[in-house]
Design a protein around this motif. Structure first.
Motif, PDB file in Angstrom:
ATOM      1  N   ILE A 148      -2.353  36.738 -21.312  1.00 58.00           N
ATOM      2  CA  ILE A 148      -1.887  36.075 -20.100  1.00 58.00           C
ATOM      3  C   ILE A 148      -2.703  36.540 -18.910  1.00 58.00           C
ATOM      4  O   ILE A 148      -3.350  37.573 -18.954  1.00 58.00           O
ATOM      5  N   SER A 183       3.961  36.670 -14.649  1.00 60.51           N
ATOM      6  CA  SER A 183       2.783  35.875 -15.007  1.00 60.51           C
ATOM      7  C   SER A 183       3.049  35.062 -16.261  1.00 60.51           C
ATOM      8  O   SER A 183       2.655  33.904 -16.375  1.00 60.51           O
ATOM      9  N   TRP A 184       3.708  35.703 -17.214  1.00 59.16           N
ATOM     10  CA  TRP A 184       3.989  35.058 -18.499  1.00 59.16           C
ATOM     11  C   TRP A 184       4.874  33.835 -18.310  1.00 59.16           C
ATOM     12  O   TRP A 184       4.707  32.812 -18.983  1.00 59.16           O
ATOM     13  N   GLY A 186       5.028  31.742 -15.837  1.00 66.77           N
ATOM     14  CA  GLY A 186       4.255  30.581 -15.411  1.00 66.77           C
ATOM     15  C   GLY A 186       4.698  29.999 -14.090  1.00 66.77           C
ATOM     16  O   GLY A 186       4.899  30.736 -13.138  1.00 66.77           O
TER      17      GLY A 186
END
Ligand code: UDP
Ligand code: MG
Length: 312
Positions: A148, A183-184, A186
């Protein structure tokens, strides 16, 4: 009217809290948001909790969660997110290293429709060379080995939307690495640059051992590269061993010059031993984290709060 939660993890910050609150108030009163402050006292050993309680007494928008002991920065932020009510939330350090005045810019990004706006440090003041350098190397290593996109040189200072908070609450892992998790998740994310200030008062609560654990949590939660690295080392060493076997057989059977080879034997044993221990250690890091997750202990324990929290 939008409700904005300000999440503030606190560990020995008695010298900063009043000024922090003043600066936050000033900034937030200039926006159109209604603020809600959530102070999480992460087992402070100084008078932080008394100061927070005084703030809460004077101002009903001040909420607090007092932990039973020190659970760590990421856990403190998680507790704040668990109980905040905002349409969006700001995560900010209590030591004024993250300038509250940046909130205006972050909030505007959120209003533009970004679900995450994080503050990226253009420069950092008042931190020693070793800390800056290790942070720099760590963020770049992490970027290399994870799948990621975790932004470099970015801490947890950011604004996140209610949607992101709700997803975070469904991620039950014990090792929190919030910037990775966010971050993962989204959504639309953007960066705002700033210069990181010096800590206003007191000293850092992040000891080197906490930093190392945090770094390992980040790596193990978002990458299997170390495990693959162990396997690759295994193959490499096996290949070398195979060549050595051929060489040993040749010496024994063909050239018949088999002098007792103490040095080469020692080298091989030490090398093999090293590789095996490193690999075992890497596997151990992952297994111990699985173990913690299987135990399913509560992530934190609340001693007292003026929020509606079930307490032991
Ligand atoms: N903090 C915390 N628990 C800890 C260590 C730190 O809640 O065990 C808080 C601290 O009060 C501050 C933020 O986390 O609001 C960042 O910590 P610090 O400034 O000590 O870290 P640094 O900026 O040196 O990385
Ligand atoms: Mg700090």
């Amino acid at each position: 009217m939008k409700l904005l939660s300000v999440i503030i993890p606190v560990y020995n910050e008695e010298g900063n809290l009043e000024l922090l609150f003043k600066r936050l108030e000033k900034v937030l009163s200039s926006t159109d948001a209604t603020p809600e402050y959530i102070f999480i006292n992460d087992g402070s050993l100084d008078h932080s909790m008394e100061i927070i309680r005084q703030l809460a007494m004077k101002d009903s928008r001040v909420k607090f969660i007092d932990f039973s002991r020190n659970f760590g920065h990421q856990t403190a932020v998680t507790a704040g997110l668990d109980y905040c009510n905002g349409d969006c939330a700001i995560i900010i350090d209590a030591d004024l290293q993250d300038p509250p005045e940046m909130i205006t810019e972050l909030y505007n990004k959120w209003k533009e429709g970004f679900e995450v706006a994080y503050a990226r440090r253009r420069s950092r003041q008042g931190e020693n060379f070793l800390k800056k350098w290790t942070a720099r190397v760590f963020y770049r290593l992490l970027k290399k080995i994870t799948s990621i996109q975790i932004p470099v040189d970015t801490g947890d200072f950011r604004i996140i939307d209610r949607k992101v908070i709700n997803v975070l609450k469904q991620m039950p892992e014990q090792q929190k690495f919030l910037r990775g998790q966010i971050s993962w998740i989204g959504f639309r994310q953007t960066a705002v640059e700033y210069d990181r200030d010096e800590r206003h008062a007191g000293k850092t609560g992040y000891t080197y051992s906490k930093m190392i654990r945090f770094a390992l949590d980040g790596i193990t939660s978002f990458s299997n590269f170390p495990l693959r690295f162990a396997t690759m080392m295994g193959f490499l060493v096996s290949a070398i061993a195979f060549l050595l076997i051929l060489y040993a057989l040749y010496q024994r059977l063909v050239s018949r010059e088999f002098v007792p080879g103490w040095a080469s034997l020692m080298l091989a044993i030490l090398f093999m031993g090293g590789v095996q221990l490193i690999s075992l250690g890497i596997i151990g890091e992952y297994i111990s984290r699985m173990d913690v997750n299987v135990r399913k202990r509560p992530l934190y324990i609340v001693r007292e709060s003026n929020l509606d929290i079930m307490q032991p």
